[in-house]
Design a protein around this motif. Structure first.
Motif, PDB file in Angstrom:
ATOM      1  N   UNK A 108      10.819  19.339  22.768  1.00 25.39           N
ATOM      2  CA  UNK A 108      11.336  18.300  23.662  1.00 25.39           C
ATOM      3  C   UNK A 108      10.335  17.167  23.820  1.00 25.39           C
ATOM      4  N   UNK A 109       9.060  17.504  23.980  1.00 28.95           N
ATOM      5  CA  UNK A 109       8.031  16.470  24.091  1.00 28.95           C
ATOM      6  C   UNK A 109       7.959  15.619  22.817  1.00 28.95           C
ATOM      7  N   UNK A 110       8.170  16.279  21.677  1.00 25.21           N
ATOM      8  CA  UNK A 110       8.144  15.546  20.410  1.00 25.21           C
ATOM      9  C   UNK A 110       9.305  14.560  20.328  1.00 25.21           C
ATOM     10  N   UNK A 111      10.501  15.013  20.694  1.00 27.22           N
ATOM     11  CA  UNK A 111      11.685  14.150  20.573  1.00 27.22           C
ATOM     12  C   UNK A 111      11.655  12.990  21.561  1.00 27.22           C
ATOM     13  N   UNK A 112      11.001  13.180  22.708  1.00 25.91           N
ATOM     14  CA  UNK A 112      10.937  12.116  23.718  1.00 25.91           C
ATOM     15  C   UNK A 112       9.786  11.153  23.490  1.00 25.91           C
ATOM     16  N   UNK A 113       8.966  11.422  22.483  1.00 25.71           N
ATOM     17  CA  UNK A 113       7.860  10.529  22.186  1.00 25.71           C
ATOM     18  C   UNK A 113       6.643  10.726  23.067  1.00 25.71           C
ATOM     19  N   UNK A 114       6.655  11.799  23.881  1.00 27.11           N
ATOM     20  CA  UNK A 114       5.529  12.016  24.784  1.00 27.11           C
ATOM     21  C   UNK A 114       4.250  12.327  24.011  1.00 27.11           C
ATOM     22  N   UNK A 115       4.400  13.044  22.897  1.00 28.41           N
ATOM     23  CA  UNK A 115       3.224  13.377  22.091  1.00 28.41           C
ATOM     24  C   UNK A 115       2.556  12.109  21.569  1.00 28.41           C
ATOM     25  N   UNK A 116       3.358  11.120  21.178  1.00 30.41           N
ATOM     26  CA  UNK A 116       2.787   9.853  20.697  1.00 30.41           C
ATOM     27  C   UNK A 116       2.003   9.139  21.796  1.00 30.41           C
ATOM     28  N   UNK A 117       2.466   9.282  23.043  1.00 32.91           N
ATOM     29  CA  UNK A 117       1.729   8.680  24.157  1.00 32.91           C
ATOM     30  C   UNK A 117       0.379   9.365  24.346  1.00 32.91           C
ATOM     31  N   UNK A 118       0.380  10.678  24.218  1.00 26.21           N
ATOM     32  CA  UNK A 118      -0.887  11.403  24.332  1.00 26.21           C
ATOM     33  C   UNK A 118      -1.853  10.980  23.224  1.00 26.21           C
ATOM     34  N   UNK A 119      -1.289  10.688  22.062  1.00 26.20           N
ATOM     35  CA  UNK A 119      -2.158  10.298  20.947  1.00 26.20           C
ATOM     36  C   UNK A 119      -2.855   8.962  21.194  1.00 26.20           C
ATOM     37  N   UNK A 120      -2.304   8.162  22.077  1.00 30.13           N
ATOM     38  CA  UNK A 120      -2.919   6.861  22.367  1.00 30.13           C
ATOM     39  C   UNK A 120      -4.087   6.992  23.337  1.00 30.13           C
ATOM     40  N   UNK A 121      -4.300   8.197  23.846  1.00 29.03           N
ATOM     41  CA  UNK A 121      -5.381   8.418  24.802  1.00 29.03           C
ATOM     42  C   UNK A 121      -6.599   9.022  24.117  1.00 29.03           C
ATOM     43  N   UNK A 122      -7.807   8.751  24.642  1.00 29.37           N
ATOM     44  CA  UNK A 122      -9.026   9.327  24.056  1.00 29.37           C
ATOM     45  C   UNK A 122      -9.206  10.783  24.468  1.00 29.37           C
ATOM     46  N   UNK A 123      -8.439  11.667  23.870  1.00 30.13           N
ATOM     47  CA  UNK A 123      -8.475  13.075  24.246  1.00 30.13           C
ATOM     48  C   UNK A 123      -8.533  13.937  22.994  1.00 30.13           C
ATOM     49  N   UNK A 124      -8.995  15.155  23.168  1.00 30.04           N
ATOM     50  CA  UNK A 124      -9.080  16.099  22.058  1.00 30.04           C
ATOM     51  C   UNK A 124      -7.684  16.378  21.521  1.00 30.04           C
ATOM     52  N   UNK A 277      -4.783  27.516  14.584  1.00 33.03           N
ATOM     53  CA  UNK A 277      -5.223  26.657  13.483  1.00 33.03           C
ATOM     54  C   UNK A 277      -4.035  25.962  12.822  1.00 33.03           C
ATOM     55  N   UNK A 278      -2.987  26.734  12.540  1.00 31.73           N
ATOM     56  CA  UNK A 278      -1.807  26.162  11.888  1.00 31.73           C
ATOM     57  C   UNK A 278      -1.093  25.165  12.795  1.00 31.73           C
ATOM     58  N   UNK A 279      -1.000  25.492  14.096  1.00 29.88           N
ATOM     59  CA  UNK A 279      -0.293  24.616  15.023  1.00 29.88           C
ATOM     60  C   UNK A 279      -1.026  23.289  15.205  1.00 29.88           C
ATOM     61  N   UNK A 280      -2.346  23.332  15.370  1.00 28.76           N
ATOM     62  CA  UNK A 280      -3.114  22.086  15.537  1.00 28.76           C
ATOM     63  C   UNK A 280      -3.027  21.242  14.269  1.00 28.76           C
ATOM     64  N   UNK A 281      -3.080  21.893  13.114  1.00 29.73           N
ATOM     65  CA  UNK A 281      -2.954  21.147  11.849  1.00 29.73           C
ATOM     66  C   UNK A 281      -1.576  20.505  11.740  1.00 29.73           C
ATOM     67  N   UNK A 282      -0.545  21.250  12.124  1.00 26.16           N
ATOM     68  CA  UNK A 282       0.813  20.721  12.083  1.00 26.16           C
ATOM     69  C   UNK A 282       0.969  19.569  13.077  1.00 26.16           C
ATOM     70  N   UNK A 283       0.368  19.709  14.220  1.00 29.40           N
ATOM     71  CA  UNK A 283       0.422  18.656  15.257  1.00 29.40           C
ATOM     72  C   UNK A 283      -0.183  17.359  14.734  1.00 29.40           C
ATOM     73  N   UNK A 284      -1.307  17.479  14.069  1.00 33.25           N
ATOM     74  CA  UNK A 284      -1.966  16.265  13.559  1.00 33.25           C
ATOM     75  C   UNK A 284      -1.134  15.592  12.476  1.00 33.25           C
ATOM     76  N   UNK A 285      -0.555  16.397  11.584  1.00 31.80           N
ATOM     77  CA  UNK A 285       0.226  15.811  10.491  1.00 31.80           C
ATOM     78  C   UNK A 285       1.593  15.318  10.972  1.00 31.80           C
ATOM     79  N   UNK A 286       2.173  16.015  11.952  1.00 34.32           N
ATOM     80  CA  UNK A 286       3.502  15.637  12.436  1.00 34.32           C
ATOM     81  C   UNK A 286       3.475  14.366  13.237  1.00 34.32           C
ATOM     82  N   UNK A 287       2.334  14.036  13.830  1.00 36.90           N
ATOM     83  CA  UNK A 287       2.251  12.855  14.701  1.00 36.90           C
ATOM     84  C   UNK A 287       1.370  11.762  14.103  1.00 36.90           C
ATOM     85  N   UNK A 288       0.993  11.954  12.857  1.00 36.88           N
ATOM     86  CA  UNK A 288       0.088  10.975  12.233  1.00 36.88           C
ATOM     87  C   UNK A 288       0.810   9.655  11.962  1.00 36.88           C
TER      88      UNK A 288
END
Length: 288
Positions: A108-124, A277-288
């Motif tokens: 749900x967060x992915x479809x609403x674009x919330x993850x992209x907003x998090x990516x704009x922040x200086x966070x891990x 490990x797989x989830x973080x890698x997928x997160x980076x590639x899915x939101x790149x």
């Protein structure tokens, strides 16, 4: 610097985004912030918590009173003995079924674009997923408290002391936390929350039922018994029965059944290591 400069390509727009700060301390802080955000959201949508508690309570009542007395446990069909046998399996099932919620929430967060907003922040980068899994763990722990109360009301008891019982609950919560990382990977891999919910549940049913959770494995075909004995879910259920002092402890010679506490701990840590490990890698590639 002007917008024309950026538009002409001399400076990449992504280079203007704030860079995430590194370090374990910063990653931990960011994860807690995300976890707090998800917990606040749960309080604003209380039906998420309420319905999450109702389902396991229904399982307890249905299994305890519908199947109680019809399944042989340690040579007895005493309904009270079956209820004590049952509860470790219900506890483990409850924590693992939280996986579906993790899958749907992240999708749900992915479809609403919330993850992209998090990516704009200086966070891990991994903090978004870690915070989500921590929040799910807190919700699961609250559900477990309610479930323990219901279990005590239907006749379940602890016979090995409070410290061992708390150890059993901790192992189950650790298993549930490890499975939320599987849910996170599923949520990142599908396109809609509906698909995430289905994908988050469909593999859990064979995992939980091909185990020692609801019936002794001794009555299974030999090949299926081997699968059940090496099932990480079975190891946690076995550890729970041993630490609770409940009946139905498997006499199988399989290593996980002979050393269930260690087997449960090792399985959970392995699942976390692999799927985080797989989830973080997928997160980076899915939101790149």
């Amino acid at each position: 610097m002007t917008t024309d400069t950026v538009a002409k390509g001399s400076i990449s727009p992504t280079s203007l985004a704030p860079k995430p700060r590194g370090g374990l301390v910063q990653s931990f802080h960011d994860s807690i912030v995300i976890a707090k955000r998800n917990l606040i959201r749960m309080t604003r949508i209380p039906e998420i918590v309420v319905f999450g508690m109702i389902q396991p309570v229904m399982f307890v009542l249905l299994f305890a009173y519908v199947f109680g007395g019809s399944i042989n446990v340690d040579g007895s069909t005493d309904p009270k003995m079956f209820r004590e046998f049952l509860m470790a399996g219900i506890f483990a099932q409850t924590v693992t079924f939280a996986t579906a919620g993790s899958s749907a929430g992240i999708a749900e967060d992915m479809t609403k674009g919330l993850i992209d907003r998090f990516r704009s922040l200086p966070m891990a980068r991994g903090a978004v997923l870690t915070g989500r899994t921590i929040a799910d763990l807190v919700q699961t722990a609250l559900t477990m408290v309610v479930l323990i109360v219901v279990a005590l009301l239907v006749g379940w008891r602890v016979h090995e002391g409070i410290p061992k019982a708390l150890g059993a609950i901790a192992l189950m919560l650790l298993l549930g936390y490890s499975f939320t990382w599987i849910g996170a990977l599923i949520g990142l891999s599908v396109r809609t929350p509906e698909a995430a919910t289905s994908a988050g549940l469909i593999w859990l049913f064979p995992l939980t039922f091909v185990s020692n959770a609801f019936v002794p494995t001794a009555g299974m075909p030999t090949w299926l018994q081997h699968i059940a004995d090496w099932n990480p879910f079975s190891a946690t259920v076995q550890a729970g029965r041993v630490l609770f002092g409940n009946p139905g402890v498997s006499e199988s010679n399989a290593w996980p059944m002979q050393h269930p506490v260690w087997a449960s701990l090792l399985w959970s840590l392995l699942i976390i290591a692999v799927f985080r490990t797989l989830a973080v890698r997928k997160y980076r590639s899915a939101t790149a």
